[in-house]
Motif scaffolding. Structure first.
Motif, PDB file in Angstrom:
ATOM      1  N   GLU A 117    -115.597  16.691 -73.333  1.00  0.00           N
ATOM      2  CA  GLU A 117    -114.253  17.129 -72.937  1.00  0.00           C
ATOM      3  C   GLU A 117    -113.666  16.249 -71.840  1.00  0.00           C
ATOM      4  O   GLU A 117    -112.460  16.037 -71.781  1.00  0.00           O
ATOM      5  N   ASP A 174    -112.381  11.002 -72.958  1.00  0.00           N
ATOM      6  CA  ASP A 174    -111.808  10.778 -74.277  1.00  0.00           C
ATOM      7  C   ASP A 174    -112.144   9.397 -74.826  1.00  0.00           C
ATOM      8  O   ASP A 174    -112.306   9.222 -76.028  1.00  0.00           O
ATOM      9  N   ARG A 196    -117.207   7.369 -72.417  1.00  0.00           N
ATOM     10  CA  ARG A 196    -118.098   8.477 -72.763  1.00  0.00           C
ATOM     11  C   ARG A 196    -119.522   7.974 -72.964  1.00  0.00           C
ATOM     12  O   ARG A 196    -120.484   8.652 -72.581  1.00  0.00           O
ATOM     13  N   VAL A 225    -113.983  16.882 -81.805  1.00  0.00           N
ATOM     14  CA  VAL A 225    -114.229  17.391 -80.459  1.00  0.00           C
ATOM     15  C   VAL A 225    -114.533  18.883 -80.472  1.00  0.00           C
ATOM     16  O   VAL A 225    -115.330  19.365 -79.676  1.00  0.00           O
TER      17      VAL A 225
END
Length: 526
Positions: free
Chosen positions: A200, A203, A208, A458
């Motif tokens: 979360e 992005d 990440r 997601v």
């Protein structure tokens, strides 16, 4: 637009109150569609806005284009703070549940001296935690998506901390195992939510991947520190290995206040599927552990294994027909998911099973103290921790498949070498040959986890993380159950140890043969 300035703006004959936001302005009346090109003017206040503009606009303000508004900067800074807090909570949470898994092995002989119980009792001290961890991870991933990762993380960690205190206070082996079950339940909720928080907060795929590498460093640090810290604490009291989770767990809860609420979906809870999963995992673990003492032909062992088969069959049927399954079976149509599950399962057989074996070997067969046993594990864990920060750069250089396959082959080579050592081999040689097994961790799990998260939408990040970590925990639980049964059934400890290592080697090599099927580049998912 007919009139501009003052405390109102006229749009197609209608007048709207206006206000200035952070000293910068744009133009969109309440109810009007967003502007599709740069517009000069003022921001129309929504009907709930706190009053109209109380001063006239300056000439400079009337000519600031909305596309150049620096008002977006605070939002960017807030996002950065949220990401840092989310990563901090995820890392410390992963650290404490990994620490608990690695710190216990060194204390097993001392727990047996204090509370009694044979090999079966020691297996339940380890697998009581791991089995519940694995059985509830499936629901925990879905829970993370339903109530939000932040809320689920806080609840799971609070349960884990309370159960850790109960383990430290346990008056006997039965209460200790029971508290370990509760510990595993809390850890099951924490694990997938750590990855969901990262998904979360970041992005961008590159950022990440770096965040997942930092998350993996938390686990690597706990794995490296676990045997040594566990050995030192056990010299004082084995109960301290559980009490140490309390302050560390509280530290993981502190960053939650700075994390924005996570998104959630209202989906019914899959109770039938969860009951079937617990029956399957419980029956399998019980059957394999008790087979070490009673043999696989024992009626209660056969009954437990039958319950496991029935539970697994029922679970698959329930998930195939459920309107809202906790494990959508269509996710396994994705090749990345299937291979990730297989690799995670196999990795934990070696990485979790070997410390169980050698903690007993060092203390029972070689006569080492708990502190010396922790020192013997230090080279393996230290090299694993040192390589973890460089895992992202290494994957970019050699590729995903080469990194994962190389890690599996390194683990297999280390275990073959350990199995071939004579009984009188010097301890430094044993400790050195354990290093390749430790190097498998940073080569395998960070890139595998990052690729899995990149390959799913997601809103299914929590479920995907739960599936991966369930496979890992099942691998760890079965490793302890099978290896412990082999130790109990063989005439000598060393024969049981060698047989266990060779079984792990066969599984590692078989999985390594399948990793070339992994996709080199992730697909774009919404």
């Amino acid at each position: 637009m007919q009139k501009l300035g003052g405390t109102a703006v006229t749009w197609n004959g209608s007048t709207f109150p206006t206000r200035v936001t952070s000293g910068f302005i744009g133009c969109r009346p309440v109810g009007a569609p967003p502007a599709r090109r740069p517009v000069f003017g003022v921001v129309a206040a929504p009907r709930s806005a706190p009053g109209p503009l109380t001063r006239p606009l300056t000439r400079w303000e009337n000519f600031v284009p909305t596309t150049q508004r620096p008002a977006a900067a605070p939002a960017i800074r807030d996002r950065g703070r949220h990401a840092v807090a989310a990563l901090a909570a995820a890392v410390v949470g992963f650290f404490v549940i990994t620490l608990d898994a690695t710190i216990v092995n060194v204390a097993l002989p001392r727990i047996r001296e204090d509370l009694g119980g044979g090999m079966t009792g020691l297996q339940w001290v380890v697998d009581g935690y791991t089995m519940m961890f694995a059985a509830l991870l499936l629901s925990a991933g879905a829970l993370s998506d339903r109530i939000g990762a932040r809320r689920a993380f806080g609840a799971g960690l609070a349960v884990f901390v309370a159960a850790s205190a109960a383990c430290g206070l346990a008056p006997g082996l039965g209460p200790l195992v029971a508290a370990r079950f509760v510990q595993g339940a809390g850890a099951a909720v924490v694990m997938p939510t750590t990855l969901a928080l990262i998904r979360e907060a970041y992005d961008d795929q590159a950022r990440r991947a770096r965040a997942v590498a930092v998350w993996a460093m938390g686990g690597a640090a706990a794995a490296a520190a676990g045997p040594l810290v566990g050995g030192a604490l056990t010299e004082l009291s084995w109960r301290l290995i559980f009490f140490i989770n309390v302050p560390v767990g509280v530290a993981a809860l502190l960053p939650l206040a700075r994390i924005t609420p996570s998104p959630h979906r209202r989906v019914p809870f899959d109770r039938a599927g969860q009951i079937a999963a617990i029956a399957a995992m419980g029956g399998l673990t019980y059957g394999v552990i008790e087979a070490g003492a009673d043999g696989f032909t024992s009626p209660r062992v056969l009954t437990a294994l039958a319950v496991a088969v029935a539970g697994l069959t029922g679970f698959l049927m329930i998930e195939a027909r459920a309107a809202h399954p906790m494990v959508p079976l269509e996710m396994f149509r994705d090749r990345t998911m299937v291979i990730a599950v297989a690799v995670g399962f196999t990795f934990m057989i070696g990485f979790y099973g070997m410390p169980f074996l050698f903690s007993l070997y060092f203390q029972q067969s070689r006569g080492l103290s708990s502190v010396a046993t922790g020192v013997a594990f230090l080279p393996m864990m230290a090299f694993s921790g040192l390589l973890t920060p460089a895992s992202t750069r290494l994957v970019r250089r050699v590729g995903l498949r080469a990194s994962i396959t190389g890690g599996l082959l390194l683990m297999a080579a280390g275990m073959i070498s350990l199995a071939a050592l004579p009984a009188t081999a010097p301890l430094w040689a044993v400790a050195t040959l354990m290093i390749p097994v430790g190097l498998g961790g940073p080569l395998i799990m960070p890139p595998l986890t990052a690729r899995l998260l990149d390959s799913v939408p997601v809103h299914r990040a929590g479920v995907a993380a739960g599936i991966l970590n369930t496979a890992r925990q099942i691998g760890g639980a079965l490793a302890v159950a099978v290896f412990g049964a082999l130790l109990a059934r063989h005439a000598t400890f060393l024969n049981g140890l060698r047989t266990s290592l060779l079984i792990a080697v066969v599984v590692l090599l078989a999985t390594a043969a399948a990793t070339p099927l992994l996709e080199q580049r992730p697909r774009t998912t919404p």
